[in-house]
Each structure stands twice: as C-alpha cells, then as structure tokens.
Motif scaffolding. Structure first.
Motif, PDB file in Angstrom:
ATOM      1  N   UNK A  99       0.825  -1.208   0.000  1.00 41.13           N
ATOM      2  CA  UNK A  99       0.000   0.000   0.000  1.00 41.13           C
ATOM      3  C   UNK A  99       0.862   1.263   0.000  1.00 41.13           C
ATOM      4  N   UNK A 100       1.911   1.279   0.801  1.00 42.75           N
ATOM      5  CA  UNK A 100       2.803   2.432   0.815  1.00 42.75           C
ATOM      6  C   UNK A 100       3.462   2.608  -0.547  1.00 42.75           C
ATOM      7  N   UNK A 128     -23.709   0.239  -4.103  1.00 41.79           N
ATOM      8  CA  UNK A 128     -24.902   0.357  -4.941  1.00 41.79           C
ATOM      9  C   UNK A 128     -25.182   1.781  -5.375  1.00 41.79           C
ATOM     10  N   UNK A 129     -24.539   2.760  -4.757  1.00 45.59           N
ATOM     11  CA  UNK A 129     -24.638   4.145  -5.219  1.00 45.59           C
ATOM     12  C   UNK A 129     -23.514   4.499  -6.192  1.00 45.59           C
ATOM     13  N   UNK A 130     -22.766   3.509  -6.617  1.00 45.47           N
ATOM     14  CA  UNK A 130     -21.705   3.636  -7.623  1.00 45.47           C
ATOM     15  C   UNK A 130     -20.453   4.338  -7.103  1.00 45.47           C
ATOM     16  N   UNK A 131     -20.293   4.395  -5.796  1.00 49.67           N
ATOM     17  CA  UNK A 131     -19.047   4.917  -5.227  1.00 49.67           C
ATOM     18  C   UNK A 131     -18.017   3.803  -5.114  1.00 49.67           C
ATOM     19  N   UNK A 132     -16.789   4.077  -5.532  1.00 47.43           N
ATOM     20  CA  UNK A 132     -15.686   3.173  -5.266  1.00 47.43           C
ATOM     21  C   UNK A 132     -14.917   3.677  -4.059  1.00 47.43           C
ATOM     22  N   UNK A 133     -14.358   2.744  -3.300  1.00 41.77           N
ATOM     23  CA  UNK A 133     -13.597   3.103  -2.107  1.00 41.77           C
ATOM     24  C   UNK A 133     -12.104   3.102  -2.378  1.00 41.77           C
ATOM     25  N   UNK A 134     -11.299   3.340  -1.346  1.00 42.88           N
ATOM     26  CA  UNK A 134      -9.842   3.343  -1.505  1.00 42.88           C
ATOM     27  C   UNK A 134      -9.320   1.982  -1.956  1.00 42.88           C
ATOM     28  N   UNK A 135      -8.225   2.019  -2.671  1.00 43.96           N
ATOM     29  CA  UNK A 135      -7.582   0.804  -3.161  1.00 43.96           C
ATOM     30  C   UNK A 135      -6.812   0.138  -2.024  1.00 43.96           C
ATOM     31  N   UNK A 136      -6.885  -1.174  -1.967  1.00 42.95           N
ATOM     32  CA  UNK A 136      -6.025  -1.967  -1.087  1.00 42.95           C
ATOM     33  C   UNK A 136      -5.211  -2.919  -1.953  1.00 42.95           C
ATOM     34  N   UNK A 137      -4.072  -3.359  -1.432  1.00 44.39           N
ATOM     35  CA  UNK A 137      -3.171  -4.152  -2.267  1.00 44.39           C
ATOM     36  C   UNK A 137      -2.415  -5.165  -1.428  1.00 44.39           C
ATOM     37  N   UNK A 138      -1.768  -6.068  -2.121  1.00 48.87           N
ATOM     38  CA  UNK A 138      -0.909  -7.062  -1.473  1.00 48.87           C
ATOM     39  C   UNK A 138       0.135  -7.523  -2.477  1.00 48.87           C
ATOM     40  N   UNK A 139       1.345  -7.767  -2.007  1.00 42.66           N
ATOM     41  CA  UNK A 139       2.368  -8.397  -2.813  1.00 42.66           C
ATOM     42  C   UNK A 139       2.163  -9.919  -2.777  1.00 42.66           C
TER      43      UNK A 139
END
Length: 602
Positions: free
Chosen positions: A186-187, A526-537
C-alpha cells in the motif's frame, strides 16, 4: 527479540503470513515492549473488522515506524527521550533525504518571525538569526506519474510549540512511508500516485523556547506586537491568523496578551504566510472559491483533489470544518465520512460543527481556511492527553493508533470527497498455485463497518449501501487501467449485515512471470461509489511442468454470472475505474450526546 522468528510463528499471529514479510524482518531487532504493546493495542482497540491480512499489513507498517526510531540517535527534549528536539528533527529530516534521494526532498519555504524581522527577545537566550521553515516532500520520483497527475496531501505540525507530540508523530509517519516503500504494497502504490508534503515545525522560534524553558508552556509565535504582556504571553496565535473568518471574536481574541490573539491582520505572521503560500502552490488553483465567506453554502463537488491535516495535542479529537461555528458544512457528508473512518483507527471523537462533541469555536484557523478558501478536504488531530505527552503513552497509544489513521486519510487524497463514501477492503488474502499460473484471492469488503464504528453515534448515510462488486487487478493500479489490461470481478460467497466475502481464482493467460507481483482490489457500492484501493504483494516461483496448466494463446472470456468464483478476466471495455458516481447519498443527522470537556485549544 527477532521479529523474523515472531513473524513465522502462526500460533502467535493466528494469521496467514505474506511471503514478503520475513525478508523485511530478518536479522532486525527491536525492543519487545514496544512491539508487544503495539500488537495488544491493535487487537484490543481496532474494530474487529480489521483482522487477518489487513492486521498483518498494519503491523508491518507500524513495525517499520518503530524500527526506524532505533536506527540513529538524535538529540531529544530533556526529560522526554521519545521526542526529538528541534535540532534532532532537522537532522533526521536531512538524513532521510540523503538516505532516500529518489523518494524525498526538502524545501525552505519561509522564515520564522525572528529571522524575518531580524530581532531577538531579551528575556530568553535564543538563536540570533531565527529559523528557516522547511517542508519535506515524499513521493516516488521514478514512478510512472508526473506531479500534475498525483494526489496531494499536506500535513503540518508544531503550530503550537508546547504540544510536544505532533512533530514527532509526523516524523514517524515520514519514516514509515520511506522505510516502507517497496516493502509494504500500500505504501508503495501510494507514493507512486501521491505526493505527501510535511511541515514538521511551523513555529520553530517558539519551539526552541518551549524545549529550553519548559515552564513557559509557549503557545504563540514570538512576535511581541505590543508591550504590556508578560514575557510568556507575547505573540500571535498562528491558528487564529488565517484569512477566513479572521477577527471573529466568537472564536479568537483581539487582546495581544491572550492565548488566542489573532494578530494585527490576516496572514500577518511570516509563519502563516509560509504555510499559505506553500499550500497555494500545491493545491489546484481552480478549486479556490471567490468570496469564500459569502459562498460558504456552495459545495466543492466530489472531484476535488487534495488533503490537509493539521496535527495538534492534546484531547483525543478529529476536527474538520466548520470550526468557527457549530454548524455543518454543505460538504459534511464527505468530511464526516472520512472523519468517521479515521476514527475507526484511533477512536477519537469528532470535533466539528453540528457534532455532539463540538467543543468551542475557533475562527481564523487553518482547517476552515484550507477547506473554504483553497477548496481541499481539511482535517486536524488532537493527540494524546497532555501538552508534554508521557513517552510511554505516546509509544504505546498515540503512535500505533494514529499512523494507520493518517495512512488511510492520505490514501484518499486524490479524491477525498468521493473515495471515503465508497466501501472499504477490510481483508485481502492471496495464495498462489504451485506452477505459477494461478492465484486464489479472498476479499472481505464493507460499506458500513468503518464509517459506523464510531461509538455513541448513529449510523451514517454513506454506509447504507451494499457492496455490489469487487474488482481485482494484477500489476496495474485501478487508476492506471487502460484498454487491453485485464480486470477480474470477484463473486460474493458470504454476506452478513456488515460485510461481504468475495472469492476468485485468477488464471493468467500466459502464466505469471517469476518474481514479485502486486494485486490491487477496489470495491464499489450500490450508489456507484468506489472506495480506496487496497493491495498485497505475492511471489511466484515458476516450476517446470510436463504440460502447461492453460493454453497461453487462449483469449480472455467474459466473467460468468454464476455464484461460483470467476476465473476469467473481464474484457477491458466493460469497466472504467474513473467512472463518477451519478447519485450522491444523503446524510443522516447524528443524535445529540453529552459534550466532553476539552483539555487544549486548537
């Protein structure tokens, strides 16, 4: 205690260990007390939704911050060894730039009062020439994006010099980001897509006074303005000197001896000028309002870019506009959503207009100015319990609870009025197949858990929607998605009232190359909002097999609509990650609750 050994102990963690973790901690040692306390706090105070892979990633990030504090010894404040003094902070900053030249730089953005006025204070033994005010920029300069395409975050500290903890916390945040690049997924993507700007000491003259003469508890700068005040009462409160609602005596004072004296005019002080000019250069000019005091009811819109955070102490609060009056802003749904989600990490109360924990008005302050005039999402923190915070409490509580809160906030800096309204990836678990051709992914996502975790507050409107999809990307961040890239839609397998679990088996048409890859996940409601991205190696070690597991020439097919996990990527034209929400949810009004007493002026 060797963290490498600890990381390999599944009975201790109860977690699935990411393959990159042991390489980070091998042969590194830290004090067991600090790490043990960190884990206890994370398990006991962070909401139960933060678990497994997410908990581990936070542990890695926070351990990085703890480790960085023992790498070098710098001068500290007498009697408070956890806080580097003004000299130690400056040396730390320049040492970081020398260590990470591709990730950081320092700019001289202005002069303190003593330096700009070429005067001195006869009551105290002070440096003759005053101080420069420095800003540090942290971002991946060798990444794929130019500065103009990156999100921007500005975090300041040291406005009120008697507040010992804020500059140290912001320095720990800088160290966590720099030490975590290419180690924490993430960083890594954050610094490739965002510029993080930090001003550790806005008011260095008075910080020197407070460190050298701690009985003064100095709050303001060193501008004497007029005679007649006691020596420790001179100065201008820099957090009442900004040019929005300046001079409103409901939230400031016109008495030069008072602790909230607003100064002779807006932006009269060189320290305020330095912050304002730096922020103007950083944030987009097109977001600024004309006649902001007349246009307070005009919303900024959900496409604004930029985050501002002013760190203070003590009190245990998250504050955001309005600060000059006990009323909500027209953009309260976005501001409150992010404030609530920051609360899910540190459990701090919301000090904002229209909230039950609003304490008192502050006019001419930084957060109202940055929001109303410069048009960015503006927040502040009140850390801990004392001006001269106890080191045990700082290490055991303030640091581990607030670094994740800052990290979450900065992850939204590119679209801070949209991303906090979307669902969050609560847990991301990745396992790869034996031959390197497939990975199995499990995601827990929720639209409500973080935003509604705040105690004694009603549920909030932005958390009322269900998660409609979770999309996965391998080695391409959603913001960089282009036609021809592959994206996988996950299938929901478990749903309860607060969260949904999704699974997918990804099979690459050409197999994954050996080495490390990055998986990105983003959820939509359902209101078409996307949230923050999360990740992983995840790591792939290719092994020779008699027959390939999948024909490398096979073309991707559309994702199936069955309840079973999808193994086929969606074709590129079916998804646009930059799609804007078409319907904004309405806000709910929190019910009243008793107002707590505040122990500090912001």
């Amino acid at each position: 205690l060797s963290i490498g050994i600890l990381m390999h102990d599944p009975l201790f963690w109860g977690l699935k260990i990411e393959s990159t973790v042991p390489t980070l901690f091998t042969n590194i040692k830290i004090q067991w007390h600090s790490f043990h306390t960190l884990l206890n706090i994370m398990v006991s105070t962070i909401p139960s939704c933060h678990r497994r892979g997410a908990l581990l990633r936070w542990a890695v990030s926070l351990a990085i911050a703890l480790l960085s504090t023992v790498e070098a010894k710098y001068d500290t404040i007498n009697g408070h060894d956890c806080f580097r003094n003004l000299k130690g902070m400056t040396e730390s900053m320049f040492d970081l730039v020398q260590k990470y030249p591709q990730l950081s730089s320092v700019s001289d953005i202005g002069d303190s009062y003593l330096k700009s006025s070429n005067t001195n204070n006869d009551d105290y033994d002070l440096p003759q020439d005053g101080y420069d005010i420095y800003a540090m920029k942290i971002t991946a300069s060798d990444g794929p994006h130019q500065s103009s395409a990156k999100g921007k975050a500005l975090i300041i500290a040291g406005v009120h010099p008697r507040e010992y903890a804020p500059p140290e916390l912001v320095m720990r945040f800088a160290e966590m980001l720099l030490d975590g690049y290419d180690v924490d997924s993430d960083i890594t993507w954050l610094l490739q897509h965002t510029e993080v700007h930090l001003i550790f000491h806005v008011n260095p003259d008075a910080r020197y006074v407070t460190e050298t003469y701690p009985w003064t508890y100095w709050r303001k700068n060193l501008n004497p303005v007029r005679s007649g005040c006691n020596s420790e009462d001179i100065g201008v409160d820099l957090n009442r000197n900004y040019d929005f609602m300046w001079g409103d005596l409901d939230g400031a004072s016109d008495d030069a001896c008072d602790s909230t004296y607003h100064g002779r005019s807006p932006h009269s002080e060189p320290e305020t000028q330095a912050v304002v000019e730096y922020a103007k250069d950083l944030f987009p000019a097109e977001q600024r309002k004309n006649n902001p005091e007349r246009n307070m009811d005009v919303p900024l819109g959900e496409d604004i870019m930029g985050l501002f955070v002013d760190v203070h102490s003590p009190g245990g609060f998250i504050f955001y506009p309005w600060g000059h009056i006990d009323e909500r802003t027209v953009d309260d749904d976005a501001l409150q959503a992010l404030g609530r989600k920051m609360n899910s990490f540190n459990d701090y109360k919301l000090w904002a207009g229209g909230q039950p924990d609003f304490q008192y008005p502050a006019s001419g302050d930084s957060s109202d100015y940055m929001y109303a005039v410069l048009g960015v999402a503006a927040f502040g923190l009140e850390l801990g319990e004392e001006f001269y915070e106890d080191c045990g409490r700082f290490e055991d509580s303030v640091v581990p609870l607030n670094l994740p809160a800052l990290l979450y906030a900065v992850k939204t800096a590119k679209k801070p009025f949209s991303l906090p309204k979307g669902p969050d990836i609560i847990d991301l678990d990745v396992s790869n197949g034996q031959d390197g051709s497939e990975i199995q992914v499990t995601v827990v996502a929720s639209d409500s858990l973080l935003v509604n975790s705040i105690r004694n507050y009603p549920d909030f409107a932005t958390g009322d929607q269900g998660v409609t999809e979770v999309l996965l990307y391998v080695d391409v961040h959603p913001d960089d998605f282009e036609e021809g890239d592959m994206v996988w839609e996950m299938q929901s397998v478990v749903t309860n009232s607060e969260e949904q679990t999704f699974e997918v088996e990804i099979i690459s048409p050409n197999g994954f190359s050996s080495g490390r890859h990055t998986l990105y996940a983003q959820a939509r409601d359902s209101d078409d909002y996307v949230g923050p991205v999360s990740s992983a190696f995840f790591d792939v070690e290719r092994k020779e097999t008699a027959t390939p597991s999948k024909d490398p020439t096979e073309s991707p097919s559309p994702a199936p609509t069955t309840d079973s996990p999808s193994s086929a990527p969606i074709s590129a034209p079916t998804f646009s990650p930059s799609k804007d929400p078409s319907v904004a949810p309405t806000t709910a009004t929190p019910s009243a609750s008793p107002t707590a007493n505040v122990s500090a002026l912001i």
